[in-house]
Design an enzyme around this catalytic site. Structure first.
Site, mmCIF file in Angstrom:
data_model
loop_
_atom_site.group_PDB
_atom_site.id
_atom_site.type_symbol
_atom_site.label_atom_id
_atom_site.label_comp_id
_atom_site.label_asym_id
_atom_site.label_seq_id
_atom_site.Cartn_x
_atom_site.Cartn_y
_atom_site.Cartn_z
ATOM 1 N N HIS A 177 0.593 -10.678 1.114
ATOM 2 C CA HIS A 177 -0.660 -11.029 1.799
ATOM 3 C C HIS A 177 -1.148 -12.434 1.447
ATOM 4 C CE1 HIS A 177 -1.160 -7.040 3.205
ATOM 5 N NE2 HIS A 177 -1.613 -6.502 2.107
ATOM 6 N N CYS A 185 4.356 -13.929 2.123
ATOM 7 C CA CYS A 185 5.260 -13.920 3.279
ATOM 8 C C CYS A 185 5.207 -15.293 3.967
ATOM 9 C CB CYS A 185 4.834 -12.833 4.256
ATOM 10 S SG CYS A 185 5.800 -12.880 5.774
ATOM 11 N N HIS A 210 0.839 -1.195 0.000
ATOM 12 C CA HIS A 210 0.000 0.000 0.000
ATOM 13 C C HIS A 210 0.872 1.243 0.000
ATOM 14 C CE1 HIS A 210 -3.457 -2.556 1.656
ATOM 15 N NE2 HIS A 210 -3.653 -2.306 0.385
ATOM 16 N N ASN A 251 -1.652 -0.168 8.496
ATOM 17 C CA ASN A 251 -0.693 -0.199 9.606
ATOM 18 C C ASN A 251 -0.072 1.173 9.842
ATOM 19 O OD1 ASN A 251 2.400 -0.330 8.796
ATOM 20 N ND2 ASN A 251 1.298 -1.460 7.218
ATOM 21 N N THR A 285 -1.654 -12.282 10.851
ATOM 22 C CA THR A 285 -0.266 -12.095 11.312
ATOM 23 C C THR A 285 -0.031 -10.718 11.930
ATOM 24 O OG1 THR A 285 0.377 -11.337 9.124
ATOM 25 C CG2 THR A 285 0.725 -13.670 9.603
ATOM 26 N N SER A 316 -2.663 2.857 3.814
ATOM 27 C CA SER A 316 -2.012 1.759 4.536
ATOM 28 C C SER A 316 -2.570 1.679 5.955
ATOM 29 C CB SER A 316 -0.497 1.997 4.578
ATOM 30 O OG SER A 316 0.074 1.323 5.677
ATOM 31 N N HIS A 368 -9.524 -7.760 5.495
ATOM 32 C CA HIS A 368 -8.093 -7.706 5.174
ATOM 33 C C HIS A 368 -7.752 -8.821 4.179
ATOM 34 C CE1 HIS A 368 -3.761 -7.646 5.596
ATOM 35 N NE2 HIS A 368 -3.869 -6.511 6.262
ATOM 36 N N GLU A 422 -5.160 -10.568 3.649
ATOM 37 C CA GLU A 422 -4.492 -11.741 4.233
ATOM 38 C C GLU A 422 -5.511 -12.659 4.916
ATOM 39 O OE1 GLU A 422 -1.425 -11.044 7.299
ATOM 40 O OE2 GLU A 422 -2.354 -12.785 8.245
HETATM 41 S S1 SF4 Z 1 4.034 -7.829 8.740
HETATM 42 FE FE1 SF4 Z 1 4.943 -9.817 9.253
HETATM 43 S S2 SF4 Z 1 3.573 -11.307 8.286
HETATM 44 FE FE2 SF4 Z 1 3.122 -9.340 7.341
HETATM 45 S S3 SF4 Z 1 4.424 -9.286 5.528
HETATM 46 FE FE3 SF4 Z 1 5.560 -8.293 7.177
HETATM 47 S S4 SF4 Z 1 6.838 -9.934 8.057
HETATM 48 FE FE4 SF4 Z 1 5.220 -10.908 6.849
#
Ligand code: SF4
Length: 275
Positions: A72, A94, A40, A218, A160, A216, A122, A124
């Site tokens: 994701h 990942c 993102h 996060n 995650t 994004s 989400h 993921e």
């Molecule tokens: S936040 Fe953690 S699970 Fe998500 S892509 Fe990054 S390393 Fe992988």
């Protein structure tokens, strides 16, 4: 002006790995594409496009070439469809996400009722759900945990990037639901590390700059957490810095979301130092 970087900031392991894999598969004729934006961050997506990695929203948009699965992850049907269309599949999921996906599958195969703790929308979480053959229940609140029906065998996996503290609170509500519970704490530490480092820094400075895409999740969360401690601005690039933000400011802290490239962080850092 003192400028301090958070102890943990910017690209996480999974994002670095996905971008490296995408670059290794770049194609001059524009036939290598990620399924969905690789991260993102519009600046990174543009840069990759110039390097020969495009982005499509659906497989139907690709007639040939290489489809790169982003960090994701996706459900198993996407791999099948890509192969059926004659596309080469490069998997940059990942490894932490892959573990959550395969854990959900394994639990379903072993006869567990599966609960995924995470945000329903989400990407993921959607991919983990697909790996459960669509059998898992997705919950993200304690009330939703209370509403889960008691069952013989209960398996729990987690997004995650979910907060470790909230995961524990929700799991506490699930403990009564079965006598045979398997809890797979599939949380990666990158998010918690970045949030803890940002909160710590925000409590020591006059102003926090949080760098990352406005889309994004996060990065937005980092900005919220910092704003509880001090004056905070969420920016995407150094071009957004405003002179008036720095009046009477002696110490600036900088953090960045897991999808923010290093070159943007360095640019902001240098501009702040030169004030
Ligand atoms: S936040 Fe953690 S699970 Fe998500 S892509 Fe990054 S390393 Fe992988």
């Amino acid at each position: 002006m003192e400028v301090i970087l958070a102890d943990y900031l910017g690209f996480c392991y999974g994002v670095k790995r996905a971008i490296k894999i995408a670059r290794e598969n770049a194609s001059a004729d524009g036939t290598a594409c990620t399924l969905g934006p690789i991260i993102h961050n519009p600046q990174m997506v543009d840069r990759l496009r110039r390097e020969g990695v495009g982005s499509v929203d659906r497989l139907e948009e690709m007639e040939k070439g290489t489809v790169i699965i982003r960090s994701h992850g996706v459900g198993p049907a996407v791999y099948d469809e890509a192969k059926a269309r004659g596309l080469e599949v490069v998997d940059a999921t990942c490894p932490h996400v892959k573990k959550a996906q395969l854990s959900a599958k394994e639990l379903v195969d072993e006869g567990y009722s599966v609960v995924i703790i995470g945000e329903k929308e989400h990407p993921e979480v959607k991919s983990i759900f697909e790996w459960s053959s669509g059998k898992a229940q997705i919950i993200e609140t304690e009330d939703e945990a209370e509403a889960i029906e008691p069952c013989g065998k209960l398996g729990i996996v987690c997004q995650t990037t979910f907060s470790g503290a909230r995961f524990r609170q929700i799991v506490m509500r699930l403990l009564e639901k079965s006598r045979d519970i398997r809890i797979l704490r599939t949380i990666c530490t990158a998010t918690d590390q970045r949030q803890a480092a940002a909160i710590d820094l925000a409590s020591k400075v006059d102003l926090m700059l949080v760098i990352g895409g406005k889309n994004s999740a996060n990065t937005t969360r980092l900005a919220q957490l910092c704003s509880e401690k001090c004056l905070t601005y969420h920016i995407e690039t150094a071009a957004e810095l405003q002179d008036e933000w720095f009046d009477k400011i002696k110490k600036i802290g900088i953090t960045a979301g897991a999808s923010t490239p290093d070159w943007i962080i360095k640019e902001v850092y240098k501009k702040c130092q030169n004030r």
